[in-house]
Design an enzyme around this catalytic site. Structure first.
Site, PDB file in Angstrom:
ATOM      1  N   ASN A  12       1.371  15.153   3.761  1.00  0.00           N
ATOM      2  CA  ASN A  12       1.360  15.603   5.323  1.00  0.00           C
ATOM      3  C   ASN A  12       2.570  16.379   5.725  1.00  0.00           C
ATOM      4  OD1 ASN A  12       2.699  13.115   6.058  1.00  0.00           O
ATOM      5  ND2 ASN A  12       0.612  12.276   5.532  1.00  0.00           N
ATOM      6  N   GLU A  35      -0.751   9.535   9.109  1.00  0.00           N
ATOM      7  CA  GLU A  35       0.889   9.189   9.072  1.00  0.00           C
ATOM      8  C   GLU A  35       1.303   9.641  10.433  1.00  0.00           C
ATOM      9  OE1 GLU A  35       1.508   6.972   7.510  1.00  0.00           O
ATOM     10  OE2 GLU A  35       0.873   7.163   5.367  1.00  0.00           O
ATOM     11  N   HIS A  54       4.385  13.087  -2.440  1.00  0.00           N
ATOM     12  CA  HIS A  54       4.446  12.031  -3.607  1.00  0.00           C
ATOM     13  C   HIS A  54       4.824  12.638  -4.817  1.00  0.00           C
ATOM     14  CE1 HIS A  54       0.735   9.651  -1.273  1.00  0.00           C
ATOM     15  NE2 HIS A  54       2.125   9.647  -0.545  1.00  0.00           N
TER      16      HIS A  54
END
Ligand SMILES: [Zn+2]
Length: 230
Positions: A35, A83, A104
Site C-alpha cells: 500500500n 494498514e 514486501h
C-alpha cells in the site's frame, strides 16, 4: 518523470498508479500486497485500496480519507488499505514526511524474517539515503500493533524493516519514498550476495564522515540514523 513538487490531486493519483505498477513489475508486491499514501493538506491523505493488485489500479480506486479514518471520496466499492493506521502514524510523528510506501520486496522481507537489520555501513547510497535500517518488532497487520511497533523508529529514519512482514519507506514526496524502497531492496540484495560470499567489508568512520558531508551538501531530505556500533 520528475515527481517532485507536484501537488495537484489528479497528478498525484496518476503517480500513485505509476508507482503501484512499478512495485508490482519489480516483484516488490505479490497478489494484493502493499500500500502507499500521499499526505494532502493537514488532515487528509490519498491512499491505495485494500483487496486490489497495486499493479492494476485505476484512478477511481484511489481513496481520499481523513487521518482519523473517514473516507472522503470516492463513495463506492473500494475501501482504504487496512494498514492506513500505519501510514497515519508516520505522518503524526513526522511533519517533514508527505508519502509512505509499504511493500514486501523479497530480499528486504528475507532480512525481516531472519531478524537481521540492514545496519552495516557498506554501500555509499545506503548510507546517504537510508542510514542504518532496523527490524522493528512484529505486529499483526491491520491492527494497532503495527503503528505502535514503528512509532519510535520512524522518528529516527525513513526506512524500516517490519519483522516477519516486509518494509516501509517514507519521504518528502512519493518520488523519494518510492526511491528509498528501491534503494532498500537493492541494498538488501547486495548484502545477501556479499554475505553469501563470506565477507562484508564495512566503510571506515572516516569514509562515513565524508559521506555525511556529501549528504549535507546535496541537501538530501529526511532523517538517517547510523548504527550505534560505529
Ligand atoms: Zn504488508
Amino acid at each position: 518523470m520528475d515527481y517532485r513538487n507536484m501537488t495537484d490531486e489528479t497528478v498525484l493519483i496518476d503517480l500513485m498508479l505509476d508507482v503501484g505498477h512499478r512495485l508490482w513489475a519489480r516483484g516488490y508486491v505479490a497478489a494484493n500486497d502493499g500500500n502507499m499514501s500521499v499526505r494532502i493538506g493537514k488532515d487528509e491523505l490519498l491512499i491505495t485500496p485494500t483487496g486490489v493488485s497495486k499493479g492494476f489500479m485505476t484512478r477511481d480506486m484511489i481513496i481520499r480519507m481523513t487521518m482519523d479514518g473517514k473516507v472522503v471520496s470516492p463513495e463506492g466499492k473500494y475501501r482504504p488499505s487496512s494498514e492506513y493506521r500505519m501510514h497515519v502514524q508516520v505522518y503524526r510523528e513526522r511533519d517533514d514526511i508527505a508519502s509512505v510506501v509499504h511493500a514486501h520486496p523479497p530480499y528486504c522481507t528475507a532480512f525481516a524474517v531472519a531478524g537481521i537489520p540492514l545496519d552495516k555501513c557498506a554501500l555509499p547510497e545506503a548510507v546517504l539515503m537510508l542510514g542504518a535500517v532496523p527490524v522493528v518488532p512484529y505486529g499483526t497487520p491491520s491492527t494497532e500493533e503495527l503503528p505502535d511497533s514503528i512509532k519510535e523508529y520512524i522518528k529516527k529514519g525513513d526506512a524500516i524493516l517490519l519483522a516477519n512482514h516486509g518494509a516501509l519507506t517514507a519521504g518528502a514526496d512519493l518520488h523519494s519514498a518510492y526511491q528509498r524502497m528501491e534503494t532498500l531492496e537493492h541494498t538488501a540484495k547486495i548484502m545477501h550476495l556479499a554475505m553469501g560470499l563470506g565477507n562484508v567489508n564495512i566503510l571506515s568512520k572516516k569514509q562515513i564522515t565524508k559521506l555525511l558531508e556529501v549528504r549535507e551538501k546535496m541537501k538530501i531530505s529526511g532523517r538517517i540514523k547510523l548504527s550505534e556500533k560505529k
